[in-house]
Design a protein around this motif. Structure first.
Motif, mmCIF file in Angstrom:
data_model
loop_
_atom_site.group_PDB
_atom_site.id
_atom_site.type_symbol
_atom_site.label_atom_id
_atom_site.label_comp_id
_atom_site.label_asym_id
_atom_site.label_seq_id
_atom_site.Cartn_x
_atom_site.Cartn_y
_atom_site.Cartn_z
ATOM 1 N N GLY A 69 0.660 1.231 -11.976
ATOM 2 C CA GLY A 69 0.402 1.478 -13.381
ATOM 3 C C GLY A 69 -1.072 1.395 -13.734
ATOM 4 N N LEU A 70 -1.830 0.653 -12.931
ATOM 5 C CA LEU A 70 -3.276 0.534 -13.158
ATOM 6 C C LEU A 70 -4.059 1.632 -12.440
ATOM 7 C CD1 LEU A 70 -3.630 -3.333 -12.631
ATOM 8 C CD2 LEU A 70 -3.605 -2.108 -14.817
ATOM 9 N N THR A 71 -3.393 2.379 -11.582
ATOM 10 C CA THR A 71 -4.052 3.397 -10.757
ATOM 11 C C THR A 71 -3.988 4.745 -11.470
ATOM 12 O OG1 THR A 71 -3.332 2.206 -8.778
ATOM 13 C CG2 THR A 71 -4.112 4.460 -8.479
ATOM 14 N N PHE A 78 3.979 -0.853 -15.263
ATOM 15 C CA PHE A 78 4.495 0.333 -14.583
ATOM 16 C C PHE A 78 4.669 1.508 -15.561
ATOM 17 C CE2 PHE A 78 7.983 2.902 -12.717
ATOM 18 C CZ PHE A 78 7.413 3.172 -11.482
ATOM 19 N N ARG A 79 4.310 2.696 -15.097
ATOM 20 C CA ARG A 79 4.399 3.901 -15.930
ATOM 21 C C ARG A 79 5.308 4.928 -15.276
ATOM 22 N NH1 ARG A 79 -0.039 4.701 -19.602
ATOM 23 N NH2 ARG A 79 -1.443 2.905 -19.608
ATOM 24 N N TRP A 80 6.151 5.542 -16.072
ATOM 25 C CA TRP A 80 7.053 6.579 -15.579
ATOM 26 C C TRP A 80 6.461 7.972 -15.734
ATOM 27 C CZ3 TRP A 80 11.426 5.362 -12.980
ATOM 28 C CH2 TRP A 80 11.892 4.040 -13.101
ATOM 29 N N GLU A 81 5.437 8.087 -16.570
ATOM 30 C CA GLU A 81 4.828 9.396 -16.838
ATOM 31 C C GLU A 81 3.348 9.328 -16.506
ATOM 32 O OE1 GLU A 81 5.763 11.116 -20.587
ATOM 33 O OE2 GLU A 81 7.749 10.211 -20.668
ATOM 34 N N PRO A 82 2.708 10.497 -16.257
ATOM 35 C CA PRO A 82 1.284 10.521 -15.904
ATOM 36 C C PRO A 82 0.421 9.860 -16.965
ATOM 37 C CG PRO A 82 2.279 12.661 -15.503
ATOM 38 C CD PRO A 82 3.313 11.839 -16.228
ATOM 39 N N ARG A 83 -0.641 9.223 -16.486
ATOM 40 C CA ARG A 83 -1.608 8.630 -17.411
ATOM 41 C C ARG A 83 -2.404 9.733 -18.076
ATOM 42 N NH1 ARG A 83 -3.341 3.199 -16.171
ATOM 43 N NH2 ARG A 83 -5.371 3.817 -16.923
ATOM 44 N N HIS A 84 -2.800 9.510 -19.313
ATOM 45 C CA HIS A 84 -3.623 10.479 -20.052
ATOM 46 C C HIS A 84 -4.885 9.780 -20.511
ATOM 47 C CE1 HIS A 84 -0.336 13.344 -20.065
ATOM 48 N NE2 HIS A 84 0.456 12.392 -20.524
ATOM 49 N N ILE A 131 0.831 -1.207 0.000
ATOM 50 C CA ILE A 131 0.000 0.000 0.000
ATOM 51 C C ILE A 131 0.862 1.253 0.000
ATOM 52 C CG2 ILE A 131 -1.704 1.317 1.328
ATOM 53 C CD1 ILE A 131 -2.860 -1.323 2.288
ATOM 54 N N ASN A 132 1.906 1.241 0.807
ATOM 55 C CA ASN A 132 2.803 2.387 0.882
ATOM 56 C C ASN A 132 3.392 2.723 -0.488
ATOM 57 O OD1 ASN A 132 4.682 4.338 1.807
ATOM 58 N ND2 ASN A 132 6.188 2.768 2.255
ATOM 59 N N LEU A 133 3.864 1.708 -1.212
ATOM 60 C CA LEU A 133 4.536 1.968 -2.479
ATOM 61 C C LEU A 133 3.565 2.233 -3.626
ATOM 62 C CD1 LEU A 133 7.614 -0.436 -2.408
ATOM 63 C CD2 LEU A 133 7.440 1.979 -1.786
ATOM 64 N N VAL A 134 2.372 1.648 -3.601
ATOM 65 C CA VAL A 134 1.382 2.019 -4.625
ATOM 66 C C VAL A 134 1.081 3.510 -4.515
ATOM 67 C CG1 VAL A 134 -1.007 1.755 -5.389
ATOM 68 C CG2 VAL A 134 0.331 -0.261 -4.839
ATOM 69 N N ASN A 135 0.877 3.987 -3.290
ATOM 70 C CA ASN A 135 0.635 5.422 -3.077
ATOM 71 C C ASN A 135 1.829 6.250 -3.542
ATOM 72 O OD1 ASN A 135 -1.934 5.174 -1.921
ATOM 73 N ND2 ASN A 135 -1.095 4.811 0.103
ATOM 74 N N VAL A 151 -8.180 2.993 -3.350
ATOM 75 C CA VAL A 151 -9.219 2.102 -3.870
ATOM 76 C C VAL A 151 -8.602 0.939 -4.640
ATOM 77 C CG1 VAL A 151 -11.240 1.945 -5.383
ATOM 78 C CG2 VAL A 151 -10.874 3.995 -3.983
ATOM 79 N N SER A 152 -7.586 1.233 -5.436
ATOM 80 C CA SER A 152 -7.016 0.195 -6.304
ATOM 81 C C SER A 152 -6.354 -0.927 -5.514
ATOM 82 C CB SER A 152 -6.001 0.815 -7.270
ATOM 83 O OG SER A 152 -4.855 1.279 -6.581
ATOM 84 N N VAL A 153 -5.901 -0.633 -4.281
ATOM 85 C CA VAL A 153 -5.229 -1.667 -3.487
ATOM 86 C C VAL A 153 -6.211 -2.564 -2.736
ATOM 87 C CG1 VAL A 153 -3.190 -0.214 -3.186
ATOM 88 C CG2 VAL A 153 -4.976 -0.180 -1.427
#
Length: 265
Positions: free
Chosen positions: A158-160, A258-264, A73-77, A168-170
């Motif tokens: 990456g899914l969040t 995993f994503r390094w940039e914001p989702r669009h 949870i800590n790292l997803v956030n 919520v996602s966790v």
């Protein structure tokens, strides 16, 4: 290689400092799992499980659940917030490699997890008179567990879509781990299909290794039989194999999601 290690240590130090300054995050990461441990022990009412007092059985298995808080949870956030704030993009464009960024996050989470296990060790010794019988097994379980849940956190981030949705996602994974992990009961009391699912969860091998490492007995098969050091490691081999399998699967998921940039969009 040396540069990556230095960057990982530096990033871990930043992570620990930031969590330490955030009262809410510190409570969720460090104290909430200990509160859950206390609640589980109250539910047992002192009954024996697998030949050991219920309190000792629960407390020595709680580190598996602690991983879902102090690491997952800590790292997803953290990953999601940093991605949306372009911190990950700047890190990716700078000197730290992708491996160093992940290792730094894992190392920071490991610090909090080890602190939790140490506090739990004092608690178990004070209330149950138990000292760890196999410290190396506890260390191996901690390292493998942190690796699995760091990679799973990277994949879930990456899914969040944003930091607000991280809580919520966790929840699905958190509920599965909390319900399916054999913290307050042996996995073999579950009906056949559920027992199979429980045994294949990444948290279950960690619970079994931690419990066996603390108590020096076979809590992999549920016999509770006292084992020597060599016997404990032989009994732990299937659990270690499951964790290594989860590391491989989680690494593939993290690489894919995993994503390094914001989702669009």
């Amino acid at each position: 290689m040396k540069t990556d290690v230095l960057h990982a240590v530096r990033l871990a130090r930043v992570d620990v400092t930031l969590v330490g300054r955030n009262t809410t995050a510190l409570f969720n990461v460090l104290l909430l799992p200990l509160l859950l441990a206390w609640m589980f022990t109250m539910m047992q009412g002192g009954a024996e499980i697998d030949g050991v007092p219920g309190g000792a059985f629960v407390l020595t298995g709680v580190p598996g659940l602690m991983l879902t808080f102090s690491v997952f949870i800590n790292l997803v956030n953290s990953f999601t917030a940093r991605r949306e704030e372009l911190v990950l993009k700047r890190l990716r464009g700078g000197q730290p490699s992708a491996a160093a960024v992940m290792a730094g996050s894992a190392l920071g989470a490991l610090v909090f997890f080890v602190l939790q296990v140490v506090l739990l060790g004092f608690w178990v010794h004070r209330t149950e008179g138990v000292l760890p019988a196999n410290v190396p097994m506890l260390v191996v379980a901690a390292l493998l567990g942190v690796a699995v849940f760091t990679l799973l956190a990277a994949a879930f981030s990456g899914l969040t879509p944003n930091a607000e949705m991280a809580q919520v996602s966790v929840l699905p994974l958190l509920m599965v781990m909390t319900i399916g992990a054999p913290v307050a009961f042996p996995a073999d009391i579950l009906p056949g299909p559920l027992a199979v699912v429980s045994n294949l969860l990444p948290v279950t091998p960690i619970v079994e290794m931690m419990r066996s490492g603390f108590l020096g007995a076979d809590h992999f098969t549920g016999s509770g039989e006292a084992l020597g050091m060599a016997g404990q490691w032989v009994a732990a081999l299937p659990s270690i194999g499951i964790l290594l399998g989860w590391i491989a699967v989680s690494a593939l998921l993290a690489r894919w999601l995993f994503r390094w940039e914001p989702r669009h969009g």
